[in-house]
Design a protein around this motif. Structure first.
Motif, PDB file in Angstrom:
ATOM      1  N   ASP A 164       0.917  -0.798  -0.063  1.00 11.52           N
ATOM      2  CA  ASP A 164      -0.021  -0.065   0.032  1.00 11.52           C
ATOM      3  C   ASP A 164       0.921   1.472  -0.020  1.00 11.52           C
ATOM      4  OD1 ASP A 164      -2.759  -2.010  -0.024  1.00 11.52           O
ATOM      5  OD2 ASP A 164      -3.080  -0.968   2.635  1.00 11.52           O
ATOM      6  N   ILE A 165       2.002   1.335   0.493  1.00  8.20           N
ATOM      7  CA  ILE A 165       3.044   2.214   0.324  1.00  8.20           C
ATOM      8  C   ILE A 165       3.221   3.073  -0.836  1.00  8.20           C
ATOM      9  CG2 ILE A 165       3.715   2.381   2.821  1.00  8.20           C
ATOM     10  CD1 ILE A 165       6.583   0.984   1.820  1.00  8.20           C
ATOM     11  N   TYR A 198      -0.694   3.923  -3.496  1.00  8.53           N
ATOM     12  CA  TYR A 198      -1.325   5.748  -3.721  1.00  8.53           C
ATOM     13  C   TYR A 198      -0.947   6.712  -3.889  1.00  8.53           C
ATOM     14  CZ  TYR A 198      -4.892   1.959  -1.874  1.00  8.53           C
ATOM     15  OH  TYR A 198      -5.804   0.898  -1.800  1.00  8.53           O
ATOM     16  N   VAL A 199       0.661   6.872  -3.965  1.00  8.88           N
ATOM     17  CA  VAL A 199       0.964   8.016  -4.350  1.00  8.88           C
ATOM     18  C   VAL A 199       0.634   8.389  -5.606  1.00  8.88           C
ATOM     19  CG1 VAL A 199       3.644   9.028  -4.116  1.00  8.88           C
ATOM     20  CG2 VAL A 199       3.209   7.064  -3.370  1.00  8.88           C
ATOM     21  N   PHE A 200       0.691   7.508  -6.648  1.00 11.55           N
ATOM     22  CA  PHE A 200       0.253   7.979  -7.261  1.00 11.55           C
ATOM     23  C   PHE A 200      -0.995   7.718  -8.530  1.00 11.55           C
ATOM     24  CE2 PHE A 200       4.633   9.806  -8.198  1.00 11.55           C
ATOM     25  CZ  PHE A 200       4.544  11.027  -7.937  1.00 11.55           C
ATOM     26  N   ALA A 201      -1.461   7.942  -9.100  1.00 16.35           N
ATOM     27  CA  ALA A 201      -3.068   7.367  -9.570  1.00 16.35           C
ATOM     28  C   ALA A 201      -2.156   6.168 -10.511  1.00 16.35           C
ATOM     29  CB  ALA A 201      -3.347   7.791 -10.680  1.00 16.35           C
ATOM     30  N   GLU A 202      -1.338   6.276 -10.709  1.00 12.53           N
ATOM     31  CA  GLU A 202      -0.367   4.800 -11.593  1.00 12.53           C
ATOM     32  C   GLU A 202       1.121   5.084 -11.013  1.00 12.53           C
ATOM     33  OE1 GLU A 202       0.306   4.137 -16.242  1.00 12.53           O
ATOM     34  OE2 GLU A 202      -1.685   5.071 -15.961  1.00 12.53           O
ATOM     35  N   THR A 205       4.974   5.264 -10.389  1.00 14.19           N
ATOM     36  CA  THR A 205       5.832   5.014 -11.102  1.00 14.19           C
ATOM     37  C   THR A 205       6.794   3.729 -11.641  1.00 14.19           C
ATOM     38  OG1 THR A 205       7.508   5.792 -10.384  1.00 14.19           O
ATOM     39  CG2 THR A 205       6.325   7.882 -10.528  1.00 14.19           C
ATOM     40  N   GLN A 250      10.410   4.212 -12.282  1.00 16.56           N
ATOM     41  CA  GLN A 250      10.899   4.069 -10.702  1.00 16.56           C
ATOM     42  C   GLN A 250      10.294   3.249  -9.312  1.00 16.56           C
ATOM     43  OE1 GLN A 250      10.672   6.175 -12.560  1.00 16.56           O
ATOM     44  NE2 GLN A 250      12.663   7.076 -13.222  1.00 16.56           N
TER      45      GLN A 250
END
Lengths: 354, 324
Positions: free
Chosen positions: A331-332, A335-339, A341, A343
């Motif tokens: 989960d970490i 949910y940072v971006f919609a997709e 990256t 990296q």
């Protein structure tokens, strides 16, 4: 040329229910007996929760927790005046508000135990995650209110903050922005007299926080923040005003934190015992009980029933909370971006394998 | 097709997105009636109205902070900060909130904002009007960081940034705002975020840059007069960066020079070099070299040319790498 008076201002104070349970019927908001009972039950519920959460922290069953004892009326009263799809931008001392705004108790406990899933707002209810930095959320409320105005959604955005936050530029910029755009925002300052150890008198040289609204051309009012009826009336008036396109309001709820700042704080280092005792006499729940007794809305049996019922609700939630499995470690990243990256995908693989 | 410079491409991109999506709102200081101090929003308020192109109070923190609240409540704000040197008071909002909202609410709330800002030196501007802070934003989780170098990419990347569901910082190369003209399509198109552009293919050396420095790199390559076959890569998106394109290129050439206008220590070249080391170290014939500004505050106009990398310094770097 003699000096002229260009403008004169006044700052109003509203109290409806005093600490002895006396009520100004003319100012009393329209509430049915059922509504008054529901409000009372919510006040008791969140107080029981507050104490339980504190106890759990002391027992090592919960992380750092922020108590709100003494400020229940600000939180339950304002929640009562709002619709579900109105936005709230709470601060860390607003667990009671969240519960009054339909955030499941289990989730509130999850958040304070370091599980971010606790912050997910229920469907169709706009509870923004609490702000940990002081006062930074004020501008979000101004923006959300402006968006509601542009999109004509009739939503009101309400932001909660303490007396300490009013020293920050964010608060002033937010009121300025909301004022310029006549946005349906309500600024609720829970002035509990202290920012951790620093007293209100050292936050600002002005006599009230309410008067700070004047500089931004918006309405400001100070109310008795331990008076549930004053909170309901002031917030309802501000919400109605915002919804009808008449702009923002600052409400200074004059109240007191009967507990420490947090579970890491010891308020006896900076507050005399006599002061706490004096404020405890103004307790929002005690005075509502007196009022309800006078109105024959409350007797000892009902009082006991509400307490037991609250304890049962909280115990049930605690049991459920303690069964919850920890969140998925992935989960970490999720949910940072919609997709994710490229990296992040590589980092996730490094941490957890393919 | 229409002949366009970078500022006009910004205006075209904004116009296209304002027309496409009624939730797009352009906001900032002087963006309305005045059309922006660089005229990047010229005519947009007249065309779309004061509710879509909004003049705000002069307060950067609340321009970005209110944009966040607007985004949470359904809009797609495109905020302008007049110069990137004025971004710092917005940083708390970007780091503490914009980049964390999706995470903190498990996707229940999102923050699709774009913060546009002119960056970089070379125009003899005042103090704090010239900085290049892309690495600062790239080092902030939850934010995307984009820097176009020509009109075509400016319009396409800006449209992609506005349609992106997450917060994007959009650095506009002020120094070449009007220096490059290109025929670009009037019709709707995007340039995807996260993809580098190989401007010129080559076999001897990979030259990587972004923003205004791409033009300086092109000048350096011209001066080389085909002495070496240079592959020129425009990174375009700083975060998330196109590690694959860089690795592919360096694998082919075995040599690399990275050029940026920002100061050296902790600059984004360092990140790219780390990525090259991780992915294609054994293909390298020489150390990767950085041509950057020195680790000093941006000097006032009289001395700015000593600070900014130029073609001569880039050529020196290329010769150094080729001498191994």
């Amino acid at each position: 040329m003699p000096k002229r008076v260009l403008k004169e201002f006044k700052v109003e104070y509203l109290q409806i229910l005093d600490e002895n349970g006396n009520c100004d019927e003319a100012l009393m908001p329209k509430l049915s007996n059922d509504e008054i009972r529901k409000i009372y039950e919510m006040l008791v519920l969140i107080r029981v929760f507050d104490q339980k959460a504190f106890n759990m922290q002391r027992q090592g069953r919960l992380g750092t927790y922020i108590q709100f004892k003494g400020q229940e009326a600000c939180q339950v009263g304002s929640a009562f005046a709002l619709d579900d799809d109105d936005f709230i931008f709470p601060m860390y001392r607003n667990s009671g508000l969240l519960i009054a705004r339909k955030q499941p108790i289990v989730q509130v406990l999850q958040y304070w135990n370091g599980d971010e899933r606790g912050s997910v707002s229920p469907k169709n209810v706009n509870n923004f995650p609490i702000s940990i930095p002081v006062g930074t959320q004020t501008v979000h409320a101004a923006g959300a209110a402006f968006a509601a105005k542009l999109r004509n959604t009739k939503q009101v955005s309400v932001v909660y903050f303490g007396d300490g936050a009013t020293s920050k530029g964010d608060f002033h910029e937010a009121m300025n922005f909301a004022g310029v755009f006549n946005a349906p925002a309500v600024f609720i300052c829970e002035n509990n007299q202290y920012a951790i150890s620093v007293p209100r008198s050292k936050q600002t040289h002005s006599d009230t926080i309410a008067q700070k609204a004047i500089a931004y051309g918006i309405e400001g009012i100070q109310i008795d923040g331990m008076d549930i009826f004053a909170v309901i009336k002031a917030v309802k008036d501000a919400v109605d005003k915002g919804r009808s396109g008449k702009g923002p309001t600052l409400i200074e709820c004059y109240t007191y934190r009967l507990a420490d700042h947090s579970t890491s704080d010891d308020a006896s280092r900076y507050r005399p015992k006599e002061e706490i005792e004096l404020w405890a006499k103004k307790d929002p729940i005690d005075r509502l009980e007196k009022f309800m007794q006078n109105k024959k809305l409350l007797d000892d049996a009902y009082k006991q029933k509400v307490l037991v019922q609250s304890q049962e609700i909280i115990e049930k939630a605690v049991t459920e909370f303690e069964k919850i499995q920890p969140p998925d470690p992935k989960d970490i990243f999720k949910y940072v971006f919609a997709e994710m990256t490229q990296q992040q995908k590589e980092e996730m693989e490094e941490l957890f394998g393919k | 097709m229409v002949v366009t410079n970078i500022v006009q491409a910004v205006t075209m991109g904004l116009r296209q997105e304002l027309a496409r999506d009624k939730n797009v709102v352009v906001m900032g200081e002087d963006v309305g009636l005045n059309g922006g101090v660089f005229r990047a929003t010229d005519g947009l308020q007249k065309e779309f109205g004061a509710d879509r192109v909004v003049d705000t109070p002069l307060a950067e923190l609340s321009i970005v902070g209110c944009a966040i609240g607007m985004a949470v409540n359904g809009l797609r704000p495109v905020a302008e900060i007049q110069f990137s040197g004025f971004m710092y008071s917005t940083f708390d909002q970007l780091l503490s909130h914009a980049g964390r909202i999706r995470m903190r609410s498990r996707g229940r709330f999102t923050c699709p904002i774009v913060v546009r800002t002119p960056y970089g030196g070379g125009i003899r501007a005042l103090e704090l009007h010239c900085e290049s802070g892309e690495a600062i934003f790239a080092h902030t989780p939850g934010l995307k960081m984009v820097v176009p170098s020509n009109p075509y990419d400016t319009k396409g990347l800006l449209a992609a940034a506005i349609r992106d569901p997450d917060p994007v910082i959009f650095y506009e190369p002020m120094r070449i705002y009007r220096a490059i003209k290109q025929d670009i399509p009037e019709k709707d198109y995007i340039v995807p975020l996260g993809k580098a552009n190989v401007i010129q293919e080559g076999d001897d050396l990979t030259l990587i840059s972004w923003g205004a420095m791409v033009k300086t790199c092109q000048e350096a390559v011209e001066k080389l007069n085909n002495k070496y076959s240079v592959e020129l890569v425009d990174l375009r998106t700083i975060n998330p960066y196109d590690a694959e394109a860089i690795a592919d290129s360096v694998k082919k050439t075995g040599r690399c020079v990275i050029v940026h206008e920002a100061i050296r220590t902790g600059g984004f070249a360092a990140e790219l070099i780390a990525s090259i080391n991780e992915k294609v170290l054994l293909s390298l014939e020489a150390p990767v070299i950085r041509i950057t500004a020195p680790d000093v505050p941006f000097p006032l106009a009289k001395l700015e040319n000593y600070f900014l990398p130029d073609a001569t310094r880039i050529l020196k770097g290329i010769e150094r790498v080729m001498s191994y």
